[in-house]
Write a protein that holds these residues in place. Structure first.
Motif, PDB file in Angstrom:
ATOM      1  N   ASN A   1       0.839  -1.196   0.000  1.00  0.00           N
ATOM      2  CA  ASN A   1       0.000   0.000   0.000  1.00  0.00           C
ATOM      3  C   ASN A   1       0.874   1.246   0.000  1.00  0.00           C
ATOM      4  O   ASN A   1       1.794   1.361   0.810  1.00  0.00           O
ATOM      5  CB  ASN A   1      -0.914   0.026   1.230  1.00  0.00           C
ATOM      6  CG  ASN A   1      -2.017  -1.002   1.160  1.00  0.00           C
ATOM      7  OD1 ASN A   1      -2.464  -1.368   0.067  1.00  0.00           O
ATOM      8  ND2 ASN A   1      -2.471  -1.472   2.310  1.00  0.00           N
ATOM      9  N   THR A   2       0.579   2.155  -0.896  1.00  0.00           N
ATOM     10  CA  THR A   2       1.306   3.420  -0.928  1.00  0.00           C
ATOM     11  C   THR A   2       0.613   4.438  -0.035  1.00  0.00           C
ATOM     12  O   THR A   2      -0.568   4.266   0.335  1.00  0.00           O
ATOM     13  CB  THR A   2       1.387   3.979  -2.355  1.00  0.00           C
ATOM     14  OG1 THR A   2       0.050   4.344  -2.787  1.00  0.00           O
ATOM     15  CG2 THR A   2       1.966   2.952  -3.308  1.00  0.00           C
ATOM     16  N   VAL A   3       1.321   5.505   0.295  1.00  0.00           N
ATOM     17  CA  VAL A   3       0.728   6.569   1.108  1.00  0.00           C
ATOM     18  C   VAL A   3      -0.472   7.169   0.371  1.00  0.00           C
ATOM     19  O   VAL A   3      -1.513   7.454   0.967  1.00  0.00           O
ATOM     20  CB  VAL A   3       1.775   7.656   1.426  1.00  0.00           C
ATOM     21  CG1 VAL A   3       1.113   8.863   2.108  1.00  0.00           C
ATOM     22  CG2 VAL A   3       2.872   7.088   2.318  1.00  0.00           C
ATOM     23  N   THR A   4      -0.346   7.335  -0.930  1.00  0.00           N
ATOM     24  CA  THR A   4      -1.445   7.903  -1.722  1.00  0.00           C
ATOM     25  C   THR A   4      -2.664   6.989  -1.709  1.00  0.00           C
ATOM     26  O   THR A   4      -3.802   7.449  -1.535  1.00  0.00           O
ATOM     27  CB  THR A   4      -0.993   8.149  -3.166  1.00  0.00           C
ATOM     28  OG1 THR A   4       0.093   9.082  -3.175  1.00  0.00           O
ATOM     29  CG2 THR A   4      -2.134   8.717  -4.004  1.00  0.00           C
TER      30      THR A   4
ATOM     31  N   HIS B   1      -6.413   7.828  -0.174  1.00  0.00           N
ATOM     32  CA  HIS B   1      -7.673   7.708  -0.921  1.00  0.00           C
ATOM     33  C   HIS B   1      -8.622   6.730  -0.248  1.00  0.00           C
ATOM     34  O   HIS B   1      -9.844   6.954  -0.212  1.00  0.00           O
ATOM     35  CB  HIS B   1      -7.379   7.257  -2.350  1.00  0.00           C
ATOM     36  CG  HIS B   1      -6.718   8.313  -3.179  1.00  0.00           C
ATOM     37  ND1 HIS B   1      -6.090   8.053  -4.380  1.00  0.00           N
ATOM     38  CD2 HIS B   1      -6.559   9.638  -2.965  1.00  0.00           C
ATOM     39  CE1 HIS B   1      -5.597   9.170  -4.877  1.00  0.00           C
ATOM     40  NE2 HIS B   1      -5.857  10.150  -4.032  1.00  0.00           N
ATOM     41  N   ALA B   2      -8.078   5.633   0.310  1.00  0.00           N
ATOM     42  CA  ALA B   2      -8.917   4.623   0.973  1.00  0.00           C
ATOM     43  C   ALA B   2      -9.629   5.195   2.186  1.00  0.00           C
ATOM     44  O   ALA B   2     -10.683   4.700   2.588  1.00  0.00           O
ATOM     45  CB  ALA B   2      -8.068   3.422   1.385  1.00  0.00           C
ATOM     46  N   LEU B   3      -9.042   6.240   2.782  1.00  0.00           N
ATOM     47  CA  LEU B   3      -9.639   6.865   3.962  1.00  0.00           C
ATOM     48  C   LEU B   3     -10.423   8.131   3.618  1.00  0.00           C
ATOM     49  O   LEU B   3     -10.807   8.883   4.512  1.00  0.00           O
ATOM     50  CB  LEU B   3      -8.546   7.193   4.988  1.00  0.00           C
ATOM     51  CG  LEU B   3      -7.900   5.954   5.625  1.00  0.00           C
ATOM     52  CD1 LEU B   3      -6.728   6.369   6.504  1.00  0.00           C
ATOM     53  CD2 LEU B   3      -8.910   5.186   6.453  1.00  0.00           C
ATOM     54  N   GLY B   4     -10.642   8.362   2.327  1.00  0.00           N
ATOM     55  CA  GLY B   4     -11.517   9.455   1.917  1.00  0.00           C
ATOM     56  C   GLY B   4     -10.888  10.829   1.895  1.00  0.00           C
ATOM     57  O   GLY B   4     -11.615  11.834   1.799  1.00  0.00           O
ATOM     58  N   PHE B   5      -9.569  10.911   1.966  1.00  0.00           N
ATOM     59  CA  PHE B   5      -8.911  12.224   1.901  1.00  0.00           C
ATOM     60  C   PHE B   5      -8.800  12.648   0.440  1.00  0.00           C
ATOM     61  O   PHE B   5      -8.327  11.890  -0.412  1.00  0.00           O
ATOM     62  CB  PHE B   5      -7.513  12.160   2.530  1.00  0.00           C
ATOM     63  CG  PHE B   5      -7.513  12.098   4.025  1.00  0.00           C
ATOM     64  CD1 PHE B   5      -7.453  13.249   4.784  1.00  0.00           C
ATOM     65  CD2 PHE B   5      -7.582  10.876   4.679  1.00  0.00           C
ATOM     66  CE1 PHE B   5      -7.459  13.193   6.178  1.00  0.00           C
ATOM     67  CE2 PHE B   5      -7.590  10.803   6.058  1.00  0.00           C
ATOM     68  CZ  PHE B   5      -7.531  11.969   6.813  1.00  0.00           C
ATOM     69  N   SER B   6      -9.211  13.873   0.158  1.00  0.00           N
ATOM     70  CA  SER B   6      -9.101  14.390  -1.206  1.00  0.00           C
ATOM     71  C   SER B   6      -7.683  14.848  -1.501  1.00  0.00           C
ATOM     72  O   SER B   6      -7.284  14.959  -2.662  1.00  0.00           O
ATOM     73  CB  SER B   6     -10.075  15.554  -1.418  1.00  0.00           C
ATOM     74  OG  SER B   6      -9.828  16.595  -0.474  1.00  0.00           O
ATOM     75  N   SER B   7      -6.914  15.098  -0.442  1.00  0.00           N
ATOM     76  CA  SER B   7      -5.539  15.581  -0.592  1.00  0.00           C
ATOM     77  C   SER B   7      -4.593  14.671   0.197  1.00  0.00           C
ATOM     78  O   SER B   7      -4.776  14.495   1.401  1.00  0.00           O
ATOM     79  CB  SER B   7      -5.428  17.026  -0.087  1.00  0.00           C
ATOM     80  OG  SER B   7      -4.082  17.392   0.103  1.00  0.00           O
ATOM     81  N   THR B   8      -3.593  14.125  -0.486  1.00  0.00           N
ATOM     82  CA  THR B   8      -2.610  13.289   0.202  1.00  0.00           C
ATOM     83  C   THR B   8      -1.813  14.099   1.206  1.00  0.00           C
ATOM     84  O   THR B   8      -1.469  13.600   2.287  1.00  0.00           O
ATOM     85  CB  THR B   8      -1.655  12.639  -0.821  1.00  0.00           C
ATOM     86  OG1 THR B   8      -2.418  11.846  -1.737  1.00  0.00           O
ATOM     87  CG2 THR B   8      -0.631  11.755  -0.133  1.00  0.00           C
ATOM     88  N   SER B   9      -1.536  15.350   0.885  1.00  0.00           N
ATOM     89  CA  SER B   9      -0.774  16.199   1.816  1.00  0.00           C
ATOM     90  C   SER B   9      -1.554  16.431   3.108  1.00  0.00           C
ATOM     91  O   SER B   9      -0.972  16.473   4.198  1.00  0.00           O
ATOM     92  CB  SER B   9      -0.424  17.539   1.160  1.00  0.00           C
ATOM     93  OG  SER B   9      -1.597  18.255   0.801  1.00  0.00           O
ATOM     94  N   HIS B  10      -2.885  16.552   2.998  1.00  0.00           N
ATOM     95  CA  HIS B  10      -3.716  16.708   4.195  1.00  0.00           C
ATOM     96  C   HIS B  10      -3.633  15.454   5.055  1.00  0.00           C
ATOM     97  O   HIS B  10      -3.528  15.533   6.290  1.00  0.00           O
ATOM     98  CB  HIS B  10      -5.165  16.978   3.795  1.00  0.00           C
ATOM     99  CG  HIS B  10      -6.093  17.159   4.952  1.00  0.00           C
ATOM    100  ND1 HIS B  10      -7.448  16.938   4.878  1.00  0.00           N
ATOM    101  CD2 HIS B  10      -5.856  17.520   6.249  1.00  0.00           C
ATOM    102  CE1 HIS B  10      -8.003  17.140   6.061  1.00  0.00           C
ATOM    103  NE2 HIS B  10      -7.062  17.498   6.909  1.00  0.00           N
ATOM    104  N   PHE B  11      -3.677  14.289   4.409  1.00  0.00           N
ATOM    105  CA  PHE B  11      -3.548  13.033   5.139  1.00  0.00           C
ATOM    106  C   PHE B  11      -2.188  12.944   5.838  1.00  0.00           C
ATOM    107  O   PHE B  11      -2.103  12.549   7.013  1.00  0.00           O
ATOM    108  CB  PHE B  11      -3.726  11.856   4.178  1.00  0.00           C
ATOM    109  CG  PHE B  11      -3.271  10.533   4.741  1.00  0.00           C
ATOM    110  CD1 PHE B  11      -3.921   9.956   5.825  1.00  0.00           C
ATOM    111  CD2 PHE B  11      -2.177   9.862   4.192  1.00  0.00           C
ATOM    112  CE1 PHE B  11      -3.499   8.738   6.353  1.00  0.00           C
ATOM    113  CE2 PHE B  11      -1.758   8.653   4.710  1.00  0.00           C
ATOM    114  CZ  PHE B  11      -2.409   8.100   5.798  1.00  0.00           C
TER     115      PHE B  11
END
Length: 306
Positions: free
Chosen positions: A266-269, A273-283
């Protein structure tokens, strides 16, 4: 009689039985092993989700809130306890015979998945509701050979840490669910929780959070799920969990993120996305705020230990 400890709360630094936790395993299952090697009395436990307790070795005396008498909980036996139900546990002989206990957070979606794979699945209709165990607040299953075998195997996996340990723990957790579906605890596993009390409403809201961590969850949705007014929901939730609903959702997303990051594929991106974040940087910012390191650093540290 001595005063029981305050029930285990929902922050990760909580006291009580967590003091004796020797390991956590599984990529999708949340299975923990507790080893009690000293006499312990009046340990109160209270979880926001349906919980399975399996005794590998030793014994304990369990007092379930609202029920008369204690349950003698011995090797190979199981307890299934509804959400927000307090149980008080004594380990009166642990100094002579250490107690090894497995605790599994029951994921209702996983139960449904298991049922879908069985040859004779349960129909999700009125026959699965109004579960009889509600009257007793728990289900106690005496020793079963199949369950005892699984408990021993999971204890071995924790102790020996063989290759693919977490994947094997996940498989054994699924077998535990299959075994328990063939016992008197089945109504607890497949039934719905009553919502005419604050505990029932909060349990429904918590389950809704678990089922929808992959998208934005509004307070209005939780209020509707809990069948409460917004002010009552906020008050009961804060009293029960010692945090706001939004703080709880964030904490659960961090927990789920750690589980997903444990898989090096699993990648960070993809986790974002799997957790519903529209922005990877926000995650990444959210994860670092709670864990002190970035998701990638966590993943590298986790995989380097395996």
């Amino acid at each position: 009689m001595s005063t029981p400890l305050r029930p285990t709360q929902y922050k990760e630094n909580s006291r009580s039985l967590a003091t004796f936790r020797s390991g956590v395993g599984g990529n999708s299952a949340r299975l923990s092993l507790y080893v009690v090697e000293e006499d312990v009395h009046r340990v109160s436990l209270r979880a926001p989700h349906l919980t399975y307790y399996g005794m590998v070795n030793g014994q304990a005396h369990v007092d379930v809130e609202g029920n008369d008498g204690e349950v003698l909980f011995g090797a190979g036996e199981s307890l299934v306890v509804p959400p927000l139900q307090t149980i008080t546990v004594d380990f009166p002989q642990a100094a002579q015979t250490p107690a090894h206990c497995l605790v599994l957070k029951i994921d209702r979606q996983q139960v449904r998945s298991v049922l879908d794979q069985l040859a004779d699945p349960v129909t999700w209709d009125g026959t699965t509701r109004g579960w009889k165990a509600e009257e007793r607040g728990y289900s106690h299953v005496e020793e079963m050979e199949g369950v005892a075998r699984v408990l021993d195997m999971v204890a071995y996996l924790f102790r020996e840490d063989p290759p693919n340990r977490d994947r094997l723990i996940d498989l054994n957790a699924m077998e535990l669910i299959i075994q328990m579906l063939q016992t008197a605890s089945r109504p607890l596993l497949v039934g719905e929780f009553p919502r005419n009390t604050s505990a029932g409403g909060l349990a429904a809201a918590v389950q809704y959070i678990q089922d929808n961590l992959d998208r934005h969850i509004s307070i209005d949705e939780l209020v509707e799920e809990a069948c409460m007014s917004k002010s009552s929901f906020y008050r009961h939730f804060s009293d029960e969990f010692d945090m706001s609903p939004l703080e709880y959702i964030t904490r659960e997303r961090v927990v789920r993120a750690r589980e997903l990051l444990a898989d090096p594929d699993n990648t960070v991106t993809s986790v974002s996305h799997a957790l519903g974040f529209s922005s990877t940087s926000h995650f990444i910012d959210m994860f670092k705020e709670h864990e002190g390191i970035t998701p990638k650093q966590y993943q590298l540290e986790r995989t380097s230990r395996e």
